[in-house]
Write a protein that holds these residues in place. Structure first.
Motif, PDB file in Angstrom:
ATOM      1  N   SER A  14       0.916  -1.382   0.174  1.00 56.38           N
ATOM      2  CA  SER A  14      -0.368   0.191   0.118  1.00 56.38           C
ATOM      3  C   SER A  14       1.503   1.292  -0.056  1.00 56.38           C
ATOM      4  O   SER A  14       0.217   2.544   0.223  1.00 56.38           O
ATOM      5  CB  SER A  14      -0.898   0.018   1.392  1.00 56.38           C
ATOM      6  OG  SER A  14       0.035  -0.027   2.429  1.00 56.38           O
ATOM      7  N   SER A  15       2.239   0.943  -0.050  1.00 56.19           N
ATOM      8  CA  SER A  15       2.731   2.416  -0.094  1.00 56.19           C
ATOM      9  C   SER A  15       4.366   2.607  -1.482  1.00 56.19           C
ATOM     10  O   SER A  15       4.687   1.074  -1.687  1.00 56.19           O
ATOM     11  CB  SER A  15       3.639   2.574   0.925  1.00 56.19           C
ATOM     12  OG  SER A  15       4.229   1.779   1.586  1.00 56.19           O
ATOM     13  N   GLU A  59       3.921   7.998  -1.151  1.00 57.45           N
ATOM     14  CA  GLU A  59       2.733   7.480  -1.168  1.00 57.45           C
ATOM     15  C   GLU A  59       2.137   6.572  -1.233  1.00 57.45           C
ATOM     16  O   GLU A  59       2.781   5.317  -0.853  1.00 57.45           O
ATOM     17  CB  GLU A  59       2.049   8.685  -2.653  1.00 57.45           C
ATOM     18  CG  GLU A  59       3.243   7.691  -3.667  1.00 57.45           C
ATOM     19  CD  GLU A  59       2.834   8.109  -5.158  1.00 57.45           C
ATOM     20  OE1 GLU A  59       1.263   8.087  -5.462  1.00 57.45           O
ATOM     21  OE2 GLU A  59       4.414   8.502  -6.408  1.00 57.45           O
ATOM     22  N   ASN A  94      -1.196   4.574   0.729  1.00 50.51           N
ATOM     23  CA  ASN A  94      -2.665   4.875   1.809  1.00 50.51           C
ATOM     24  C   ASN A  94      -2.820   4.134   2.435  1.00 50.51           C
ATOM     25  O   ASN A  94      -2.229   3.221   3.193  1.00 50.51           O
ATOM     26  CB  ASN A  94      -4.152   4.080   0.825  1.00 50.51           C
ATOM     27  CG  ASN A  94      -4.035   3.170   0.217  1.00 50.51           C
ATOM     28  OD1 ASN A  94      -4.648   1.950   0.969  1.00 50.51           O
ATOM     29  ND2 ASN A  94      -3.031   2.859  -1.484  1.00 50.51           N
ATOM     30  N   GLU A 127      -5.905   8.417   2.112  1.00 50.03           N
ATOM     31  CA  GLU A 127      -4.761   8.580   0.960  1.00 50.03           C
ATOM     32  C   GLU A 127      -3.638   9.782   1.360  1.00 50.03           C
ATOM     33  O   GLU A 127      -4.361  10.577   1.475  1.00 50.03           O
ATOM     34  CB  GLU A 127      -5.164   8.492  -0.798  1.00 50.03           C
ATOM     35  CG  GLU A 127      -6.203   7.130  -0.414  1.00 50.03           C
ATOM     36  CD  GLU A 127      -6.855   7.869  -1.946  1.00 50.03           C
ATOM     37  OE1 GLU A 127      -6.455   8.364  -3.042  1.00 50.03           O
ATOM     38  OE2 GLU A 127      -7.955   6.651  -2.609  1.00 50.03           O
ATOM     39  N   TYR A 128      -2.539   9.565   0.538  1.00 51.89           N
ATOM     40  CA  TYR A 128      -1.313  10.620   0.983  1.00 51.89           C
ATOM     41  C   TYR A 128      -0.235  10.700  -0.819  1.00 51.89           C
ATOM     42  O   TYR A 128       0.086   9.450  -0.568  1.00 51.89           O
ATOM     43  CB  TYR A 128      -0.722  10.781   2.292  1.00 51.89           C
ATOM     44  CG  TYR A 128      -0.441   8.750   2.384  1.00 51.89           C
ATOM     45  CD1 TYR A 128       1.450   8.912   1.874  1.00 51.89           C
ATOM     46  CD2 TYR A 128      -0.775   8.338   3.736  1.00 51.89           C
ATOM     47  CE1 TYR A 128       1.898   7.701   2.397  1.00 51.89           C
ATOM     48  CE2 TYR A 128      -0.253   6.306   3.104  1.00 51.89           C
ATOM     49  CZ  TYR A 128       1.311   6.611   3.276  1.00 51.89           C
ATOM     50  OH  TYR A 128       1.406   5.234   3.575  1.00 51.89           O
ATOM     51  N   GLN A 129      -0.181  12.270  -0.335  1.00 51.86           N
ATOM     52  CA  GLN A 129       1.512  11.960  -1.460  1.00 51.86           C
ATOM     53  C   GLN A 129       1.506  12.780  -0.799  1.00 51.86           C
ATOM     54  O   GLN A 129       1.705  14.610  -0.185  1.00 51.86           O
ATOM     55  CB  GLN A 129       0.697  12.145  -2.996  1.00 51.86           C
ATOM     56  CG  GLN A 129       2.217  12.585  -4.080  1.00 51.86           C
ATOM     57  CD  GLN A 129       0.995  13.129  -5.114  1.00 51.86           C
ATOM     58  OE1 GLN A 129       1.405  13.567  -5.594  1.00 51.86           O
ATOM     59  NE2 GLN A 129       1.155  11.789  -6.032  1.00 51.86           N
ATOM     60  N   ARG A 135      -9.807  16.736   2.023  1.00 52.42           N
ATOM     61  CA  ARG A 135      -8.716  16.667   1.044  1.00 52.42           C
ATOM     62  C   ARG A 135      -7.874  18.112   2.013  1.00 52.42           C
ATOM     63  O   ARG A 135      -8.740  19.010   2.130  1.00 52.42           O
ATOM     64  CB  ARG A 135      -9.248  16.754   0.265  1.00 52.42           C
ATOM     65  CG  ARG A 135      -7.768  17.036  -0.950  1.00 52.42           C
ATOM     66  CD  ARG A 135      -8.523  17.216  -1.848  1.00 52.42           C
ATOM     67  NE  ARG A 135      -8.948  18.095  -2.831  1.00 52.42           N
ATOM     68  CZ  ARG A 135      -9.007  18.543  -3.902  1.00 52.42           C
ATOM     69  NH1 ARG A 135      -9.087  17.247  -4.928  1.00 52.42           N
ATOM     70  NH2 ARG A 135      -9.648  19.256  -4.568  1.00 52.42           N
TER      71      ARG A 135
END
Length: 430
Positions: free
Chosen positions: A186-187, A219, A221, A226-228, A264
């Protein structure tokens, strides 16, 4: 705008034999607008009624070798009081990805057409709008070293034009490489480098430059998040004047709190310019193609590079009967060679929707923004509110009625204005 015509021709030629596979939606509208101050003047108000036939459309296609997403609006404005000449307005955002060799080579075409202010310090009124177009194209190469490691190389050439602001016109060429590795299911992390060369048609208005960016990206989740995250460095080399550099720090985090709630966050500290910002804004399907009165988005049409510091929250709730959107934002822009554009902006947008019936929606929206220009000690405060109803009569037909109040206050006398308007729209959609 020539690039827009070129992009339309490419899309038509590519998808001429696949029209049945593409999902095409469109909406035809007839709008009647009456404003008591359409030219947004403090002392010389013009009351005007405008009739606007409009076509909205969006196209989506995702096949084995072709991926297309495009949306646009075309309208004709008839000014019934003859206070302004009739005019056409159009907006478009399209991305075409053509896979020549699966997972090896793709061709990418993107086109963005918008209506932006000629003079950012004035409001969006007839005579103060211009078409701005950005077209870019080029190949993307892909390589896989093992199951977890990949390389992507993007080569792009872009053409940017503005109807009035000649300092915006020019070309840019860029190369970007990303070496990516999966860390967990997941990353993933990547090492990114990019080189951009920008050349302009009017060297007296804007300085040609090259820009070198290097950053690492992480990045993934985690449950419903979810992230970047980006961190790195950017250097600007100008053909005349001093060079400059800045850190790169970017973050996008989206939390799906529940099926109805989404939050967000976006934060950016970097070098940026209006070409880059226009692409980012219009390529986001959540963003409006045409910033309307209650939208807090607006651009200074120039090719100058600036240090950008921006923070934004976007909260959305979508229930069966009730909807809510809250969007506070902060931006600080400091230009390298055009200090007259240096400004700080603070604002917030909201929209409330209520459905008393399945086909009826009552809405209240508004925005407040404070904009400070440093060079002239100039401050503007904008407030816009809109109250209306949207009613779907049948599967295809409906109408929308709306009342708008628009006001600007300023520490200078000339930019002040107040406008009251009503708008009625009949629409048919496929």
């Amino acid at each position: 705008m020539r690039p827009t015509v070129l992009c339309a021709a490419i899309l038509a030629a590519t998808f001429g034999g696949q029209a049945n596979a593409a999902r095409i939606n469109y909406q035809i509208e007839v709008v009647a607008l009456h404003s008591d101050n359409l030219n947004l003047s403090e002392d010389n108000q013009v009351s005007e009624t405008v009739l606007v036939p409009r076509l909205k459309f969006d196209v989506k296609e995702e096949g084995a070798s072709i991926k297309l997403e495009a949306r646009g609006e075309i309208e004709r404005r008839h000014y019934r009081g003859n206070e302004f000449p009739d005019e056409n307005r159009s907006r478009f955002a399209g991305q075409l990805n053509w896979s020549l060799l699966p997972e090896r080579l793709s061709l990418v075409f993107e086109d963005y057409l918008s209506e932006e202010s000629i003079n950012l310090r004035d409001g969006r009124y007839p005579g103060n709008l211009q078409r701005v177009n950005v077209f870019l194209a080029g190949p993307s190469y892909f390589a896989r070293f093992d199951d977890a490691t990949r390389l992507q190389l993007d080569l792009r050439a872009a053409d940017n034009t503005a109807e009035v602001s000649t300092g915006f016109d020019g070309r840019r060429y860029s190369a970007a490489a990303a070496l990516q590795r999966d860390l967990t299911p997941s990353s993933k992390a990547s090492l990114n480098v990019a080189y951009t060369r920008a050349e302009f048609d009017d060297p007296g208005a804007t300085v040609d430059y090259t820009r070198e960016d290097g950053f690492v990206r992480y990045e993934g989740n985690l449950r419903n998040v979810e992230y970047q995250l980006d961190a790195g460095h950017s250097r600007l080399n100008r053909e005349s004047g001093g060079d400059a550099s800045t850190a790169i720090a970017r973050a996008t985090v989206q939390w799906q709190i529940s099926p109805q709630n989404r939050l967000r966050f976006r934060g950016r500290h970097q070098f940026a310019d209006e070409v880059q910002d226009l692409i980012i804004r219009l390529s986001d399907p959540d963003e409006s193609l045409a910033p309307d009165l209650v939208d807090i988005s607006d651009s200074l049409v120039t090719a100058g590079v600036y240090r950008q510091h921006a923070l934004e929250l976007d909260y959305r709730y979508a229930g069966d009967r009730f909807g809510l959107r809250l969007r506070p934002m902060y931006r600080r822009l400091r230009y390298i060679d055009q200090p007259d554009g240096d400004r700080t902006e603070r604002g917030a947008f909201f929209q409330v929707d209520y459905r008393p019936r399945p086909r009826m929606n009552v809405f209240l929206s508004g925005s407040a923004r404070k904009r400070e220009f440093l060079a002239r000690d100039e401050q503007h405060r904008d407030r816009v509110y809109s109250l209306g109803i949207d009613y779907q009569l049948t599967r295809h037909w409906g109408y929308r009625a709306e009342a708008i109040w628009n006001e600007r206050d300023s520490n200078l006398s000339d930019p002040r204005y107040e406008e009251k308007a009503v708008q009625f729209t009949v629409w048919w959609k496929r």
